[in-house]
Write an enzyme that holds these catalytic residues in place. Structure first.
Site, short mmCIF file in Angstrom:
data_model
loop_
_atom_site.label_atom_id
_atom_site.label_comp_id
_atom_site.label_asym_id
_atom_site.label_seq_id
_atom_site.Cartn_x
_atom_site.Cartn_y
_atom_site.Cartn_z
N TYR A 115 0.84 -1.21 0.00
CA TYR A 115 0.00 0.00 0.00
C TYR A 115 0.87 1.26 0.00
O TYR A 115 0.68 2.18 -0.80
CB TYR A 115 -0.91 -0.04 1.23
CG TYR A 115 -1.88 1.11 1.36
CD1 TYR A 115 -3.09 1.10 0.67
CD2 TYR A 115 -1.61 2.20 2.19
CE1 TYR A 115 -3.99 2.16 0.80
CE2 TYR A 115 -2.50 3.25 2.33
CZ TYR A 115 -3.70 3.23 1.63
OH TYR A 115 -4.59 4.27 1.77
N LYS A 126 1.33 4.26 -2.82
CA LYS A 126 1.05 5.68 -2.56
C LYS A 126 2.31 6.53 -2.76
O LYS A 126 2.22 7.68 -3.22
CB LYS A 126 0.47 5.85 -1.16
CG LYS A 126 -0.90 5.16 -0.96
CD LYS A 126 -1.96 5.67 -1.92
CE LYS A 126 -3.34 5.13 -1.59
NZ LYS A 126 -4.40 5.62 -2.47
N1 LIG Z 1 -9.79 5.58 4.66
C1 LIG Z 1 -8.56 5.94 5.00
O1 LIG Z 1 -8.14 5.84 6.15
C2 LIG Z 1 -7.64 6.49 3.98
C3 LIG Z 1 -7.86 6.32 2.63
N2 LIG Z 1 -6.97 6.81 1.72
C4 LIG Z 1 -7.19 6.62 0.31
O2 LIG Z 1 -8.41 7.23 -0.05
C5 LIG Z 1 -9.00 6.56 -1.15
C6 LIG Z 1 -10.43 6.22 -0.83
O3 LIG Z 1 -10.45 5.38 0.31
P1 LIG Z 1 -11.79 5.04 1.11
O4 LIG Z 1 -12.87 5.91 0.65
O5 LIG Z 1 -11.43 5.00 2.53
O6 LIG Z 1 -12.01 3.54 0.62
P2 LIG Z 1 -13.33 2.67 0.55
O7 LIG Z 1 -12.89 1.25 0.61
O8 LIG Z 1 -14.31 3.15 1.55
O9 LIG Z 1 -13.88 3.01 -0.91
C7 LIG Z 1 -13.12 2.59 -2.01
C8 LIG Z 1 -13.87 2.88 -3.28
O10 LIG Z 1 -13.09 2.36 -4.36
C9 LIG Z 1 -13.93 1.54 -5.18
N3 LIG Z 1 -13.17 0.44 -5.77
C10 LIG Z 1 -12.49 -0.53 -5.11
N4 LIG Z 1 -11.95 -1.39 -5.99
C11 LIG Z 1 -12.29 -0.94 -7.23
C12 LIG Z 1 -12.03 -1.40 -8.54
N5 LIG Z 1 -11.31 -2.50 -8.78
N6 LIG Z 1 -12.53 -0.69 -9.58
C13 LIG Z 1 -13.27 0.42 -9.37
N7 LIG Z 1 -13.55 0.90 -8.14
C14 LIG Z 1 -13.07 0.22 -7.09
C15 LIG Z 1 -14.98 1.02 -4.23
O11 LIG Z 1 -16.13 0.60 -4.93
C16 LIG Z 1 -15.23 2.23 -3.35
O12 LIG Z 1 -16.12 3.12 -4.00
C17 LIG Z 1 -8.12 5.32 -1.41
O13 LIG Z 1 -7.25 5.58 -2.49
C18 LIG Z 1 -7.35 5.18 -0.11
O14 LIG Z 1 -6.12 4.55 -0.31
C19 LIG Z 1 -5.86 7.49 2.12
C20 LIG Z 1 -5.60 7.69 3.43
C21 LIG Z 1 -6.47 7.22 4.46
O1 LIG Z 2 -2.35 6.84 5.79
C1 LIG Z 2 -3.07 6.00 6.29
O2 LIG Z 2 -3.17 5.89 7.51
C2 LIG Z 2 -3.83 5.12 5.40
O3 LIG Z 2 -3.90 5.33 4.22
C3 LIG Z 2 -4.43 4.00 6.02
C4 LIG Z 2 -5.69 3.52 5.36
O4 LIG Z 2 -6.72 4.08 6.07
C5 LIG Z 2 -5.86 2.12 5.58
O5 LIG Z 2 -6.89 1.73 6.02
C6 LIG Z 2 -4.77 1.22 5.36
O6 LIG Z 2 -4.47 0.76 6.64
#
Ligand SMILES: NC(=O)C1=CN([C@@H]2O[C@H](COP(=O)(O)OP(=O)(O)OC[C@H]3O[C@@H](n4cnc5c(N)ncnc54)[C@H](O)[C@@H]3O)[C@@H](O)[C@H]2O)C=CC1
Ligand SMILES: O=C(O)C(=O)C[C@H](O)C(=O)CO
Length: 256
Positions: A161, A165
């Protein structure tokens, strides 16, 4: 509208947001519509985009549901084409879709590595590549990558991961360098943990979360709307001078 409101407005713009069925992508797409943009939302299933359609159309904006598996090599370009066909052009791309396969480095297999890179790194590249010609023809555009603080600092059990990133942050700078001359701005947002379905799956256990919270000066995780607010800034003309940046939304974690 006052001058400052028009700088933060997305009126008359079109936005393509991936990962839009839930979590951070949903919140970004919802806010962009409130700010005046027509929105194409990408998720694997169009049915999952029904709540977002309600929110976008409730704001009086046009919505296009695009079903695509972005981890398939052909998925990103097909999604971009479908969004352009539906909305006419794409002014703003937000790459939010991502997965976190969290495991000790010794246990990560090649399949988990490849799945992570395909969605978190290759798909944002292919989507950017697919929308850039239209942005160039239109005189400019905005691309926002949803990266992570793990792209900047180490985090246990996040090898694939974090590498995806870190690569996304490097890609952001490369595309900035190549496309700034076409008035395309490319920036990344690096959030701390946000309690979306992804965040909850990994960080609900206090044994994992408490040390990170203790090392975070603000002492809390983020909310989806805080990431959406930053994305709105980067997508609007208010951020006219920001390019190739990795904007930390980490409560100070990487500053101390
Ligand atoms: N939630 C967290 O703590 C953090 C999230 N992020 C990043 O933010 C972004 C969004 O994360 P969240 O909203 O938390 O994730 P989530 O798991 O809640 O939502 C992910 C979204 O991506 C879509 N998705 C997953 N696989 C797919 C595929 N193969 N094709 C098309 N769509 C697909 C899902 O349908 C969903 O809409 C990600 O890139 C994640 O790495 C970054 C830092 C922290
Ligand atoms: O920076 C972070 O912290 C993440 O991106 C963590 C994501 O929320 C995650 O769930 C991977 O552990």
């Amino acid at each position: 509208m006052t001058d400052w409101q028009s700088r933060f407005s997305l009126a008359g713009r079109t936005a393509l947001v991936t990962g839009a069925s839930r979590g951070i992508g949903f919140e970004i797409a919802r806010l962009f519509a409130e700010a005046g943009a027509d929105v194409a939302g990408v998720a694997r299933s169009a049915a999952d985009l029904a709540p977002l359609r309600g929110a976008v159309e409730g704001s009086g904006r046009r919505f296009a549901a695009v079903a695509a598996d972005l981890s398939d090599p052909a998925g990103p370009a097909a999604a971009a084409r479908a969004a352009e066909d539906a909305l006419g052009r794409i002014d703003i791309l937000v790459n939010s879709a991502g997965i976190a396969l969290v495991a000790p480095a010794l246990d990560l297999d090649a399949q988990a590595w490849d799945r992570t890179m395909a969605l978190n790194l290759r798909a944002p590249f292919l989507l950017s590549q697919a929308v850039a010609p239209g942005m160039i023809a239109a005189g400019g555009g905005k691309i926002v990558m949803i990266s992570s603080q793990t792209g900047v600092v180490a985090m246990k059990d996040h090898a694939a991961y974090a590498a995806s990133k870190g690569g996304l942050n490097a890609l952001t700078k490369s595309l900035c360098a190549e496309w700034a001359g076409h008035n395309i701005q490319v920036n990344a947002i690096c959030p701390t943990v946000v309690m979306t379905p992804m965040g909850r799956a990994v960080w609900s256990d206090p044994a994992r979360a408490d040390p990170l919270l203790a090392a975070t000066p603000l002492g809390r995780f983020g909310e989806p709307v805080e990431v959406a607010d930053a994305a709105l800034y980067l997508a609007s003309s208010a951020s006219g001078l920001v390019n190739g940046a990795t904007l930390m939304l980490d409560g100070g974690f990487t500053s101390v």
